[in-house]
Design a protein around this motif. Structure first.
Motif, PDB file in Angstrom:
ATOM      1  N   ASP A  30       0.848  -1.195   0.000  1.00  0.00           N
ATOM      2  CA  ASP A  30       0.000   0.000   0.000  1.00  0.00           C
ATOM      3  C   ASP A  30       0.883   1.245   0.000  1.00  0.00           C
ATOM      4  O   ASP A  30       2.027   1.198   0.469  1.00  0.00           O
ATOM      5  N   PRO A  31       0.419   2.384  -0.497  1.00  0.00           N
ATOM      6  CA  PRO A  31      -0.962   2.616  -0.940  1.00  0.00           C
ATOM      7  C   PRO A  31      -1.169   2.514  -2.451  1.00  0.00           C
ATOM      8  O   PRO A  31      -2.306   2.557  -2.900  1.00  0.00           O
ATOM      9  N   ASP A  32      -0.087   2.414  -3.252  1.00  0.00           N
ATOM     10  CA  ASP A  32      -0.220   2.542  -4.702  1.00  0.00           C
ATOM     11  C   ASP A  32      -0.609   1.240  -5.377  1.00  0.00           C
ATOM     12  O   ASP A  32       0.017   0.189  -5.162  1.00  0.00           O
ATOM     13  N   LEU A  33      -1.642   1.323  -6.218  1.00  0.00           N
ATOM     14  CA  LEU A  33      -1.991   0.206  -7.077  1.00  0.00           C
ATOM     15  C   LEU A  33      -0.988   0.099  -8.212  1.00  0.00           C
ATOM     16  O   LEU A  33      -0.308   1.076  -8.560  1.00  0.00           O
ATOM     17  N   GLY A  34      -0.901  -1.093  -8.800  1.00  0.00           N
ATOM     18  CA  GLY A  34      -0.021  -1.285  -9.949  1.00  0.00           C
ATOM     19  C   GLY A  34      -0.662  -0.757 -11.215  1.00  0.00           C
ATOM     20  O   GLY A  34      -1.766  -0.186 -11.208  1.00  0.00           O
ATOM     21  N   LYS A  35      -0.013  -0.986 -12.324  1.00  0.00           N
ATOM     22  CA  LYS A  35      -0.488  -0.496 -13.620  1.00  0.00           C
ATOM     23  C   LYS A  35      -1.548  -1.449 -14.181  1.00  0.00           C
ATOM     24  O   LYS A  35      -1.248  -2.552 -14.618  1.00  0.00           O
ATOM     25  N   ALA A  36      -2.790  -1.011 -14.177  1.00  0.00           N
ATOM     26  CA  ALA A  36      -3.885  -1.778 -14.763  1.00  0.00           C
ATOM     27  C   ALA A  36      -3.986  -1.433 -16.247  1.00  0.00           C
ATOM     28  O   ALA A  36      -3.747  -0.288 -16.648  1.00  0.00           O
ATOM     29  N   SER A  37      -4.361  -2.422 -17.046  1.00  0.00           N
ATOM     30  CA  SER A  37      -4.392  -2.146 -18.494  1.00  0.00           C
ATOM     31  C   SER A  37      -5.482  -2.937 -19.199  1.00  0.00           C
ATOM     32  O   SER A  37      -5.793  -4.076 -18.839  1.00  0.00           O
ATOM     33  N   LEU A  38      -6.084  -2.314 -20.200  1.00  0.00           N
ATOM     34  CA  LEU A  38      -6.958  -2.955 -21.173  1.00  0.00           C
ATOM     35  C   LEU A  38      -6.360  -2.656 -22.541  1.00  0.00           C
ATOM     36  O   LEU A  38      -6.406  -1.497 -23.007  1.00  0.00           O
ATOM     37  N   ILE A  39      -5.792  -3.654 -23.166  1.00  0.00           N
ATOM     38  CA  ILE A  39      -5.126  -3.482 -24.453  1.00  0.00           C
ATOM     39  C   ILE A  39      -5.851  -4.336 -25.497  1.00  0.00           C
ATOM     40  O   ILE A  39      -5.747  -5.564 -25.503  1.00  0.00           O
ATOM     41  N   PHE A  40      -6.623  -3.671 -26.352  1.00  0.00           N
ATOM     42  CA  PHE A  40      -7.374  -4.355 -27.388  1.00  0.00           C
ATOM     43  C   PHE A  40      -6.710  -4.144 -28.743  1.00  0.00           C
ATOM     44  O   PHE A  40      -6.198  -3.047 -29.031  1.00  0.00           O
ATOM     45  N   ASP A  41      -6.746  -5.176 -29.589  1.00  0.00           N
ATOM     46  CA  ASP A  41      -6.212  -5.085 -30.938  1.00  0.00           C
ATOM     47  C   ASP A  41      -7.028  -4.073 -31.739  1.00  0.00           C
ATOM     48  O   ASP A  41      -8.249  -3.960 -31.551  1.00  0.00           O
ATOM     49  N   PRO A  42      -6.405  -3.328 -32.641  1.00  0.00           N
ATOM     50  CA  PRO A  42      -7.149  -2.327 -33.432  1.00  0.00           C
ATOM     51  C   PRO A  42      -8.356  -2.910 -34.159  1.00  0.00           C
ATOM     52  O   PRO A  42      -9.358  -2.214 -34.356  1.00  0.00           O
ATOM     53  N   ASN A  43      -8.282  -4.172 -34.555  1.00  0.00           N
ATOM     54  CA  ASN A  43      -9.368  -4.774 -35.334  1.00  0.00           C
ATOM     55  C   ASN A  43     -10.321  -5.631 -34.498  1.00  0.00           C
ATOM     56  O   ASN A  43     -11.127  -6.383 -35.055  1.00  0.00           O
ATOM     57  N   MET A  44     -10.220  -5.538 -33.174  1.00  0.00           N
ATOM     58  CA  MET A  44     -11.093  -6.370 -32.340  1.00  0.00           C
ATOM     59  C   MET A  44     -12.554  -6.000 -32.544  1.00  0.00           C
ATOM     60  O   MET A  44     -12.912  -4.837 -32.762  1.00  0.00           O
ATOM     61  N   GLY A  45     -13.429  -7.010 -32.484  1.00  0.00           N
ATOM     62  CA  GLY A  45     -14.858  -6.784 -32.623  1.00  0.00           C
ATOM     63  C   GLY A  45     -15.493  -6.376 -31.301  1.00  0.00           C
ATOM     64  O   GLY A  45     -14.861  -5.738 -30.466  1.00  0.00           O
ATOM     65  N   SER A  46     -16.755  -6.770 -31.102  1.00  0.00           N
ATOM     66  CA  SER A  46     -17.558  -6.456 -29.912  1.00  0.00           C
ATOM     67  C   SER A  46     -18.260  -5.117 -30.084  1.00  0.00           C
ATOM     68  O   SER A  46     -17.804  -4.232 -30.820  1.00  0.00           O
ATOM     69  N   VAL A  47     -19.384  -4.991 -29.400  1.00  0.00           N
ATOM     70  CA  VAL A  47     -20.085  -3.715 -29.399  1.00  0.00           C
ATOM     71  C   VAL A  47     -19.849  -2.971 -28.089  1.00  0.00           C
ATOM     72  O   VAL A  47     -20.450  -1.931 -27.848  1.00  0.00           O
ATOM     73  N   GLY A  48     -18.978  -3.531 -27.219  1.00  0.00           N
ATOM     74  CA  GLY A  48     -18.498  -2.747 -26.100  1.00  0.00           C
ATOM     75  C   GLY A  48     -19.049  -3.105 -24.742  1.00  0.00           C
ATOM     76  O   GLY A  48     -19.516  -4.211 -24.477  1.00  0.00           O
TER      77      GLY A  48
END
Length: 503
Positions: free
Chosen positions: A458-476
């Protein structure tokens, strides 16, 4: 003169003869009366003690039946109906279709659905035939009691009945629109009965009948419903101030890479209105972070992420619409959940109340590990994956709360309705095509070292990440307070009422 004096003394003594005998007899009579009174009193007390012992014994035998029924309703218990008698209790349990736990002694037959049997269930028709038009099915589904262990007979209840209830069966109009025969549910947030099945839990009536060898009988009854678990810092259940929260500390920050070529990808804090029997609430933020510097990292890129393309930034809407609605929500999120140790405590609480725990071996857990769980809109579950989860090739929809302590690799053909928490390694990836979506809320936080698995200081959280490919699908990712409410981790079956039925 001396002779006369002696005669007078003798006559006096003779007149007193026998008085000692009378006194002795009187004392003996008194003692006998006292002894008889003591014997009678002792017999009465023994009889009272015996009656009390019998009444207490049959009461606790019936109570043991109630508790077995209540305990086996909870899916995470090893002896649950789900684990021992799969399919016995459908979801939801229809009106007029009770199920039984039977507990015979020796070779006797216990068939409560048969009116000619030794231990018939006369109470069901008394409750439901006149009020609701349901008669007891003969036969009814049943399973054996688990109270007999290693050949040792358990409590002497004969049967336990579990059934649905309605406004008509209770003679109670819970929603002021007239009494009907639809199953009743329990809203744990409002602490009230309702006919709305969304975000609530069905109410079960549990009835237990016990009898002792001396003929003493007792019938007890519960009304129970599943209620959410108590989570630290969320006394009223999980709540989120953004559709997607990426929690990072001021030292390590966060990283976000949107699918830049997918113009149909949204992160929306506008509460979904398409959930049946549930009223949408006000909008929340599209993306929330815990540090103002991370607002820039998410919008424009940085810290290892590419951010959100200018052309699709309006898709990231919420309170601000069109977007990008990316805001520091640290002041809105519980301050007690902004350090590694506190978020880890939250994760541990969820694990303790999970319906299913999956520990991957020889690689990540995969989507096929989720398929047999039986999740549905009316049966959301708390699923914990203690490690990595790869949803590649899983073309299904999950319902409830998903906690992943490792990396979550998302396949956009998959969907989830509820809450998704990635707490631990704090990384999310995705690269494939598809049209799935997350309805509810998504939360990502790094609380543990990716290599050692040790808790970060504590107190700092680590580096959280969401890394999606440029061509990834999904509507979110689309915020839904209704699906969040439905995804709350379950604690236990709460006793809503308890009473004794006359015999």
């Amino acid at each position: 003169m001396k002779f006369v004096k002696v005669r007078g003394t003798i006559r006096k003594r003779r007149s007193e003869a026998g008085i000692a005998l009378l006194i002795a007899i009187f004392v003996l009579l008194l003692i006998s009366v006292v002894a008889i009174a003591l014997i009678v009193s002792s017999g009465t007390e023994s009889a009272m003690a015996g009656n009390y012992r019998t009444a207490t014994g049959v009461y606790y035998a019936a109570l043991a039946g109630l508790e077995e029924g209540r305990g086996r309703l909870l899916a995470k218990n090893s002896g649950s109906f789900k684990n021992t008698s799969s399919g016995l209790i459908p979801t939801p349990l229809p009106m007029g279709q009770p199920v039984y736990i039977i507990n015979p002694v020796g070779g006797e037959t216990v068939a409560p659905w048969d009116p000619a049997s030794t231990y018939p269930d006369k109470e069901f028709n008394a409750e439901f035939f006149i009020s609701s038009g349901f008669s007891l099915p003969n036969p009814s589904p049943s399973t054996a009691s688990l109270s007999t262990v290693a050949g040792v007979q358990g409590p002497l209840y004969k049967w336990v009945r579990i059934n649905a209830i309605s406004e008509k069966s209770l003679n109670l109009d819970v929603d002021a629109d007239g009494k009907d025969n639809n199953p009743l549910y329990y809203d744990s947030v409002l602490s009230k009965l309702t006919t709305n099945p969304t975000g609530t839990q069905q109410v079960f009536e549990i009835t237990s009948f016990a009898t002792l060898p001396n003929g003493s009988q007792k019938m007890l009854q519960y009304l129970v419903a599943l209620v959410p678990a108590s989570l630290p810092s969320f006394p009223s259940g999980l709540s989120f101030s953004a559709a997607l929260t990426i929690a990072g500390g001021s030292t390590n920050g966060v990283a976000f890479s949107a699918p830049t070529s997918n113009a149909s990808y949204f992160v929306s804090g506008v509460d979904l209105t398409s959930v049946p029997y549930c009223t949408a609430g006000p909008p929340v933020r599209a993306i929330g972070v815990f540090d103002s510097a991370d607002v820039t990292n998410v919008k424009s890129g940085g810290n290892g992420g590419t951010g959100i393309p200018i052309g699709t930034q309006p898709n990231y809407n919420g309170i601000v619409s069109p977007g990008p609605d990316v805001v520091d929500v640290s002041s809105l999120f519980p301050s007690t959940l902004q350090t590694p140790s506190k978020l880890d405590n939250l994760a541990q609480s969820i694990m303790a109340n999970a319906d299913v725990g999956i520990i991957p071996t020889g690689g990540p857990a995969v989507g096929s590990d989720l398929t047999p769980l039986g999740m549905s809109p009316t049966n959301p579950m708390t699923v914990v994956v203690k490690g990595d989860l790869d949803l590649t090739g899983w073309h299904n929809t999950g319902y409830g709360l998903l906690l992943v302590t490792g990396n979550l690799n998302y396949d956009p053909d998959a969907s989830w309705k509820g809450a998704v928490l990635v707490i631990g390694k704090g990384t999310v990836t995705g690269s494939r095509s598809g049209s799935g979506e997350f309805d509810g809320a998504f939360f990502v936080a790094k609380t543990r070292d990716s290599t050692t698995g040790n808790l970060l200081p504590d107190p700092d959280l680590g580096k959280a990440s969401l890394i999606f490919d440029p061509n990834m699908g999904s509507v979110g990712i689309k915020y839904s307070s209704c699906w969040i409410k439905a995804s709350q981790p379950t604690g236990s079956f709460k006793i809503l009422s308890f009473h004794e039925l006359s015999q």
